[in-house]
Motif scaffolding. Structure first.
Motif, PDB file in Angstrom:
ATOM      1  N   ASN A  68      20.637   3.784 -23.834  1.00 32.41           N
ATOM      2  CA  ASN A  68      19.748   2.675 -24.140  1.00 32.41           C
ATOM      3  C   ASN A  68      20.362   1.279 -23.388  1.00 32.41           C
ATOM      4  O   ASN A  68      19.734   0.771 -22.954  1.00 32.41           O
ATOM      5  N   THR A  71      19.646   1.621 -19.835  1.00 34.11           N
ATOM      6  CA  THR A  71      18.231   1.364 -19.512  1.00 34.11           C
ATOM      7  C   THR A  71      17.762  -0.173 -19.752  1.00 34.11           C
ATOM      8  O   THR A  71      17.103  -0.677 -18.887  1.00 34.11           O
ATOM      9  N   THR A  72      18.631  -0.747 -20.461  1.00 30.15           N
ATOM     10  CA  THR A  72      18.300  -2.163 -20.721  1.00 30.15           C
ATOM     11  C   THR A  72      18.751  -3.058 -19.768  1.00 30.15           C
ATOM     12  O   THR A  72      17.925  -3.888 -19.248  1.00 30.15           O
ATOM     13  N   ASN A  74      19.066  -1.932 -16.535  1.00 29.47           N
ATOM     14  CA  ASN A  74      18.260  -1.730 -15.610  1.00 29.47           C
ATOM     15  C   ASN A  74      16.817  -2.515 -15.634  1.00 29.47           C
ATOM     16  O   ASN A  74      16.465  -3.090 -14.610  1.00 29.47           O
ATOM     17  N   GLU A  75      16.331  -2.480 -16.760  1.00 28.13           N
ATOM     18  CA  GLU A  75      14.921  -3.267 -16.802  1.00 28.13           C
ATOM     19  C   GLU A  75      14.966  -4.587 -16.711  1.00 28.13           C
ATOM     20  O   GLU A  75      14.244  -5.383 -16.364  1.00 28.13           O
ATOM     21  N   LYS A  76      16.173  -5.107 -16.980  1.00 28.90           N
ATOM     22  CA  LYS A  76      16.697  -6.658 -16.732  1.00 28.90           C
ATOM     23  C   LYS A  76      16.706  -6.970 -15.394  1.00 28.90           C
ATOM     24  O   LYS A  76      17.141  -8.250 -15.154  1.00 28.90           O
ATOM     25  N   LYS A  96      21.181   4.638 -14.308  1.00 30.66           N
ATOM     26  CA  LYS A  96      19.824   3.911 -13.760  1.00 30.66           C
ATOM     27  C   LYS A  96      20.430   3.002 -12.601  1.00 30.66           C
ATOM     28  O   LYS A  96      21.464   2.412 -12.298  1.00 30.66           O
TER      29      LYS A  96
END
Length: 555
Positions: A68, A71-72, A74-76, A96
């Motif tokens: 998690n 992923t966080t 990466n998404e930021k 990621k």
């Protein structure tokens, strides 16, 4: 006009090469331009895995928390995922893009020994598609990724690997068997489970066919060991500073990647670890490996490009690789190319490395059926100490059991020579300079194929102390220049068999030599010895198995 002494010497050696029929252009081809490896870059934003509920107590399973966090970030848009001090037990980690997983000095990532945490997935094993357990660390089609820090990544490989009885002391074997698992009927190999033993006795376990699913391999799941860290088709990768150890199979396996930097790593596996390779660079482009230490159970730094038809169909050579300033302790080979090199390998530089106790020093291996061309390999300034096997080995009969038949020996006839096809491997265009060896079973060993010799090899400025000297079988266009050789077995110091266009210049045998050179095989021709210091040689040459005395030229 008076030429400099060095110019005259170069001209003389060139004349000898021409006399032997050696292609001067092939051995003096200009080196390719060295690659520039693109580097990673990340925002400074940092998230700690503890912000996602991770607990570093060695008991809590942190798989969800770590993934998690990745992923966080990466998404930021990217940044650092920080693993602070602690013992972090986890299942598979999926990287990621634009994420740097940074492991602090007092942190250990330990992968669980619960096999149920690893799903069966379509993967790759020794250069061919196969079903395997999910890799503990993996990433596919990613860009700009890193694993950095000075902490430890431990694959818990002892839970997965089989162990051979002859690699254990009596006490170690007794303790291992008492820990659980099963032993094969011969009492020679321990397996962690019945499933692992079943897989070992199943032909081509894990090799799937169209339409098969994970369920088809469930009964041999425990046998399908994963590699610890696998990045597939990724670009701009950095592995720096950490210790990566104790893998179920290979430690680090970049596959079809581009712009990979490996720096200041400590790569470890038990010396008895089955398939316990250190770093296997497969079908990758633009790679830098530097300032790292390897102490492993199989080949240490290895170049691959797929196996047999699968590798040829992929058609992706490993190319543009710089390997420098590394130390290898135990390993089946220090620097290795093969045996799965069916897609080829080219433009590789290996320099300023020390190999201390590796089974074989420089190891180049292949076999019929592989295909693939390995060429433009430049090796310079290598130290070797305590090598149980060969210091420099080229072998195109990898995996051969028993001895090759030779004409004229006990009535044995040469096996039928197959034609040259796409399945015929090639080793050519190597330059190996400034080699220092103190302790090896044999200094130099070449074993080519009758249909495809090992060719266009220059070995220059080598100082070797070994039990045995030099043996060249099915080789052509070989120049050995300035070789100082001290051996225990001097009968013969050099053996040339079914080879042609061979030049030894400025050979310096140390101590008394019973026999300098044995020439064998009817195919042998144009072997040139020049400038040999032969004061301590009792007998210069013998000829056997159809070799002509005209094959040897002494200047």
């Amino acid at each position: 006009m008076i030429r400099r002494k060095q110019d005259i010497k170069t001209i003389y050696i060139t004349m000898l090469m021409v006399l032997a029929g050696i292609s001067v252009c092939a051995l003096k081809a200009q080196e390719p331009v060295r690659p520039i490896v693109q580097q990673v870059s990340f925002p400074n934003d940092t998230l700690r895995i503890t912000e996602f509920g991770a607990k570093g107590d060695g008991q809590y399973i942190n798989t969800e928390a770590i993934n998690n966090a990745i992923t966080t970030v990466n998404e930021k848009g990217g940044g650092v995922v920080l693993v602070p001090g602690g013992l972090w037990l986890t299942g598979p980690i999926e990287m990621k893009s634009n994420v740097n997983l940074h492991i602090q000095r007092d942190a250990v990532i330990l992968f669980t020994d619960n096999f149920d945490a690893y799903e069966l997935v379509e993967s790759n094993w020794e250069g061919e598609p196969a079903w395997r357990n999910q890799n503990p660390i993996s990433g596919k089609n990613l860009e700009n990724i890193a694993i950095t820090g000075t902490g430890v990544i431990d694959g818990n490989g002892g839970a997965w690997r089989m162990v051979k009885r002859d690699k254990m002391t009596d006490a170690q074997w007794k303790k291992l068997v008492a820990s659980g698992g099963v032993v094969d009927e011969a009492g020679r190999i321990w397996y962690p489970s019945e499933s692992a033993l079943r897989g070992a006795t199943t032909q081509n376990a894990g090799k799937g066919h169209a339409g098969q699913t994970a369920a088809d391999f469930r009964d041999v799941k425990d046998f399908l060991r994963p590699n610890l860290l696998v990045f597939t088709s990724c670009k701009r990768i950095l592995l720096e500073g950490v210790t990566i150890q104790n893998s179920p199979a290979w430690n680090i396996h970049p596959l079809m990647c581009e712009d990979l930097t490996v720096r200041n790593l400590n790569v470890r596996n038990p010396w008895y670890g089955q398939n316990g390779d250190g770093l296997d660079i497969e079908s990758c482009k633009n790679v830098l490996v530097e300032n790292s230490t390897f102490d492993v159970g199989d080949d240490a730094i290895c170049i691959k490009s797929g196996r047999d038809k699968a590798g040829r169909d992929r058609g992706m050579p490993t190319e543009n690789v710089i390997i420098r300033n590394n130390i290898v302790y135990h390993g089946h080979g220090g620097f290795v190319i093969g045996s799965e090199m069916s897609g080829g390998a080219r433009n590789i530089w290996v320099e300023d490395c020390s190999l201390v106790g590796t089974d074989i020093g420089l190891r180049f291996k292949t076999t019929r059926g592989r295909g693939g061309v390995v060429e433009n390999i430049f090796i310079n300034n290598i130290n070797m100490v305590g090598i149980p096997g060969e210091a420099i080995l080229f072998d195109m009969y990898y995996g051969l059991k028993g001895q090759l038949p030779k004409a004229g020996e006990g009535g044995a006839a040469l096996a039928e020579i197959p034609p040259v096809t796409a399945e015929t491997p090639r080793f050519q265009n190597f330059v190996i300079r400034n080699i220092k060896v103190n302790g090896a079973e044999k200094g130099i060993f070449f074993r080519g194929l009758p249909e495809m010799s090992i060719k266009n090899i220059l070995i220059e400025h080598a100082h070797i102390v070994a039990k045995k000297g030099v043996e060249l079988i099915e080789a052509s266009n070989i120049v050995v220049k300035d070789l100082t050789l001290k051996t225990a077995n001097t009968n013969p110091l050099i053996h040339i068999d079914n080879s042609k266009n061979i030049v030894f210049t400025a050979l310096k045998p140390i101590d008394n030599i019973d026999l300098l050179i044995q020439v064998s095989g009817a195919k042998t021709e144009k072997v040139v010895l020049t400038g040999t210091k032969a004061e301590s040689v009792k007998k210069t040459s013998v000829f056997s198995n159809g070799a002509s005395e005209k094959a040897l030229i002494i200047k």
